[in-house]
Design a protein around this motif. Structure first.
Motif, PDB file in Angstrom:
ATOM      1  N   ASP A  28       0.823  -1.207   0.000  1.00 48.34           N
ATOM      2  CA  ASP A  28       0.000   0.000   0.000  1.00 48.34           C
ATOM      3  C   ASP A  28       0.858   1.260   0.000  1.00 48.34           C
ATOM      4  N   GLN A  29       1.995   1.212   0.705  1.00 50.86           N
ATOM      5  CA  GLN A  29       2.892   2.361   0.698  1.00 50.86           C
ATOM      6  C   GLN A  29       3.477   2.582  -0.689  1.00 50.86           C
ATOM      7  N   VAL A  30       3.735   1.486  -1.392  1.00 46.03           N
ATOM      8  CA  VAL A  30       4.237   1.595  -2.760  1.00 46.03           C
ATOM      9  C   VAL A  30       3.159   2.178  -3.662  1.00 46.03           C
ATOM     10  N   LYS A  31       1.975   1.611  -3.591  1.00 47.44           N
ATOM     11  CA  LYS A  31       0.865   2.050  -4.437  1.00 47.44           C
ATOM     12  C   LYS A  31       0.510   3.514  -4.195  1.00 47.44           C
ATOM     13  N   ASN A  32       0.561   3.938  -2.936  1.00 48.84           N
ATOM     14  CA  ASN A  32       0.219   5.318  -2.574  1.00 48.84           C
ATOM     15  C   ASN A  32       1.412   6.261  -2.639  1.00 48.84           C
ATOM     16  N   ALA A  33       2.574   5.729  -3.048  1.00 44.70           N
ATOM     17  CA  ALA A  33       3.801   6.528  -3.156  1.00 44.70           C
ATOM     18  C   ALA A  33       4.129   7.239  -1.848  1.00 44.70           C
ATOM     19  N   ASP A  34       4.038   6.504  -0.745  1.00 51.00           N
ATOM     20  CA  ASP A  34       4.360   7.038   0.573  1.00 51.00           C
ATOM     21  C   ASP A  34       5.881   6.975   0.763  1.00 51.00           C
ATOM     22  N   LEU A  35       6.567   7.940   0.175  1.00 45.81           N
ATOM     23  CA  LEU A  35       8.027   7.924   0.135  1.00 45.81           C
ATOM     24  C   LEU A  35       8.660   8.073   1.509  1.00 45.81           C
ATOM     25  N   GLU A  36       8.011   8.803   2.396  1.00 47.76           N
ATOM     26  CA  GLU A  36       8.550   8.978   3.745  1.00 47.76           C
ATOM     27  C   GLU A  36       8.572   7.648   4.493  1.00 47.76           C
ATOM     28  N   ALA A  37       7.511   6.882   4.397  1.00 42.91           N
ATOM     29  CA  ALA A  37       7.449   5.581   5.072  1.00 42.91           C
ATOM     30  C   ALA A  37       8.396   4.580   4.420  1.00 42.91           C
ATOM     31  N   LEU A  38       8.548   4.666   3.111  1.00 42.14           N
ATOM     32  CA  LEU A  38       9.416   3.713   2.412  1.00 42.14           C
ATOM     33  C   LEU A  38      10.887   4.029   2.626  1.00 42.14           C
ATOM     34  N   ASN A  39      11.249   5.269   2.664  1.00 43.52           N
ATOM     35  CA  ASN A  39      12.609   5.790   2.788  1.00 43.52           C
ATOM     36  C   ASN A  39      13.578   5.100   1.827  1.00 43.52           C
ATOM     37  N   THR A  40      14.786   5.609   1.735  1.00 42.76           N
ATOM     38  CA  THR A  40      15.761   5.084   0.780  1.00 42.76           C
ATOM     39  C   THR A  40      16.753   4.108   1.408  1.00 42.76           C
ATOM     40  N   ASP A  41      16.514   3.725   2.664  1.00 42.06           N
ATOM     41  CA  ASP A  41      17.420   2.765   3.299  1.00 42.06           C
ATOM     42  C   ASP A  41      17.343   1.425   2.585  1.00 42.06           C
ATOM     43  N   PRO A  42      18.496   0.837   2.271  1.00 43.56           N
ATOM     44  CA  PRO A  42      18.477  -0.454   1.587  1.00 43.56           C
ATOM     45  C   PRO A  42      17.961  -1.566   2.500  1.00 43.56           C
ATOM     46  N   VAL A  43      17.372  -2.588   1.888  1.00 42.31           N
ATOM     47  CA  VAL A  43      16.945  -3.778   2.620  1.00 42.31           C
ATOM     48  C   VAL A  43      17.558  -4.996   1.928  1.00 42.31           C
ATOM     49  N   MET A  44      17.695  -6.061   2.706  1.00 41.90           N
ATOM     50  CA  MET A  44      18.226  -7.303   2.141  1.00 41.90           C
ATOM     51  C   MET A  44      17.316  -8.446   2.529  1.00 41.90           C
ATOM     52  N   VAL A  45      17.009  -9.291   1.553  1.00 48.13           N
ATOM     53  CA  VAL A  45      16.214 -10.487   1.795  1.00 48.13           C
ATOM     54  C   VAL A  45      16.864 -11.653   1.053  1.00 48.13           C
ATOM     55  N   HIS A  46      16.546 -12.841   1.510  1.00 50.39           N
ATOM     56  CA  HIS A  46      17.008 -14.036   0.817  1.00 50.39           C
ATOM     57  C   HIS A  46      16.029 -14.412  -0.282  1.00 50.39           C
ATOM     58  N   VAL A  47      16.506 -15.228  -1.201  1.00 50.89           N
ATOM     59  CA  VAL A  47      15.633 -15.764  -2.234  1.00 50.89           C
ATOM     60  C   VAL A  47      15.281 -17.199  -1.881  1.00 50.89           C
ATOM     61  N   LYS A  48      14.200 -17.663  -2.459  1.00 48.30           N
ATOM     62  CA  LYS A  48      13.740 -19.031  -2.240  1.00 48.30           C
ATOM     63  C   LYS A  48      14.840 -20.015  -2.635  1.00 48.30           C
ATOM     64  N   ASP A  49      15.048 -21.014  -1.791  1.00 45.41           N
ATOM     65  CA  ASP A  49      16.096 -22.007  -2.016  1.00 45.41           C
ATOM     66  C   ASP A  49      15.737 -22.884  -3.213  1.00 45.41           C
ATOM     67  N   LYS A  50      16.543 -22.780  -4.262  1.00 43.55           N
ATOM     68  CA  LYS A  50      16.373 -23.581  -5.480  1.00 43.55           C
ATOM     69  C   LYS A  50      17.751 -24.042  -5.933  1.00 43.55           C
ATOM     70  N   ASP A  51      17.761 -25.105  -6.731  1.00 44.19           N
ATOM     71  CA  ASP A  51      19.041 -25.550  -7.284  1.00 44.19           C
ATOM     72  C   ASP A  51      19.662 -24.464  -8.152  1.00 44.19           C
ATOM     73  N   GLU A  52      18.820 -23.843  -8.979  1.00 46.82           N
ATOM     74  CA  GLU A  52      19.278 -22.738  -9.815  1.00 46.82           C
ATOM     75  C   GLU A  52      18.195 -21.673  -9.855  1.00 46.82           C
ATOM     76  N   SER A  53      18.602 -20.429  -9.749  1.00 46.77           N
ATOM     77  CA  SER A  53      17.668 -19.310  -9.843  1.00 46.77           C
ATOM     78  C   SER A  53      18.155 -18.346 -10.903  1.00 46.77           C
ATOM     79  N   GLU A  54      17.230 -17.900 -11.726  1.00 42.95           N
ATOM     80  CA  GLU A  54      17.528 -16.866 -12.718  1.00 42.95           C
ATOM     81  C   GLU A  54      17.262 -15.509 -12.085  1.00 42.95           C
ATOM     82  N   PHE A  55      18.269 -14.660 -12.067  1.00 41.78           N
ATOM     83  CA  PHE A  55      18.089 -13.308 -11.553  1.00 41.78           C
ATOM     84  C   PHE A  55      17.672 -12.422 -12.730  1.00 41.78           C
ATOM     85  N   ILE A  56      16.358 -12.413 -12.955  1.00 39.56           N
ATOM     86  CA  ILE A  56      15.784 -11.684 -14.080  1.00 39.56           C
ATOM     87  C   ILE A  56      15.766 -10.186 -13.785  1.00 39.56           C
ATOM     88  N   ASP A  57      15.500  -9.395 -14.811  1.00 39.24           N
ATOM     89  CA  ASP A  57      15.605  -7.944 -14.664  1.00 39.24           C
ATOM     90  C   ASP A  57      14.358  -7.259 -14.122  1.00 39.24           C
TER      91      ASP A  57
END
Length: 174
Positions: A28-57
């Motif tokens: 909802d913050q993305v859809k409403n362009a709530d830039l203050e709540a989103l801020n520019t701080d980077p985040v890191m998450v893991h990807v689903k465990d697979k034998d091979e993953s394509e990092f698409i664009d």
């Protein structure tokens, strides 16, 4: 000028799927362009465990992310878009990839020819050409859906960049 919605190519089935991103970035913050709540701080998450993953664009879920390579194309044509860095980590292969959540400028460009479903979602998206002067990357104000729309110049630059996992859907222009 021609315009296109940029989408994830659903033919790539083995793409890197972010885990837990919806806990860090609220749709909802993305859809409403709530830039203050989103801020520019980077985040890191893991990807689903697979034998091979394509990092698409372009990854659409849970929120639309573009690769750093596509962001570099967007930077050439950009007009004040908001970006939040998102690092996708693949612990199985000890690899990381930089993506960006993008919130482009919202433009009042909905044509009177656009049609809506009874629930308020867009049935037929038509853009008003007279309101799009100089817009290369944007989203449409006045609709419930969150689309990133790019013009033909951006599409051609992406195609020249050896992209993976992107498709473009043409948008009607009045």
């Amino acid at each position: 000028m021609e315009y296109f919605i940029i989408l994830q190519d659903d033919r790539v089935i083995n793409y890197a799927e972010p885990l837990g991103l919806s806990k860090l970035i609220n749709k909802d913050q993305v859809k409403n362009a709530d830039l203050e709540a989103l801020n520019t701080d980077p985040v890191m998450v893991h990807v689903k465990d697979k034998d091979e993953s394509e990092f698409i664009d372009v990854i659409e879920k849970p929120v639309l992310l573009i690769s750093d390579k596509i962001k570099q194309v967007f930077d050439v044509f950009g007009n004040g878009e908001f970006y939040k860095p998102v690092v996708l980590g693949d612990p199985k292969h000890m690899d990381t990839h930089l993506y960006h959540l993008i919130i482009p400028n919202k433009v009042e460009c909905l044509s009177k020819l656009s049609e809506f479903n009874p629930d308020g979602t867009i049935k037929r998206l038509v853009l008003d050409r007279s309101k799009l002067f100089g817009e290369h990357i944007f989203s449409v104000n006045g609709i419930r859906e969150y689309f990133i729309i790019v013009d033909l110049d951006v599409v051609e630059s992406i195609i020249r960049s050896d992209y993976l996992g992107i498709k473009f859907k043409s948008v009607e222009v009045d």
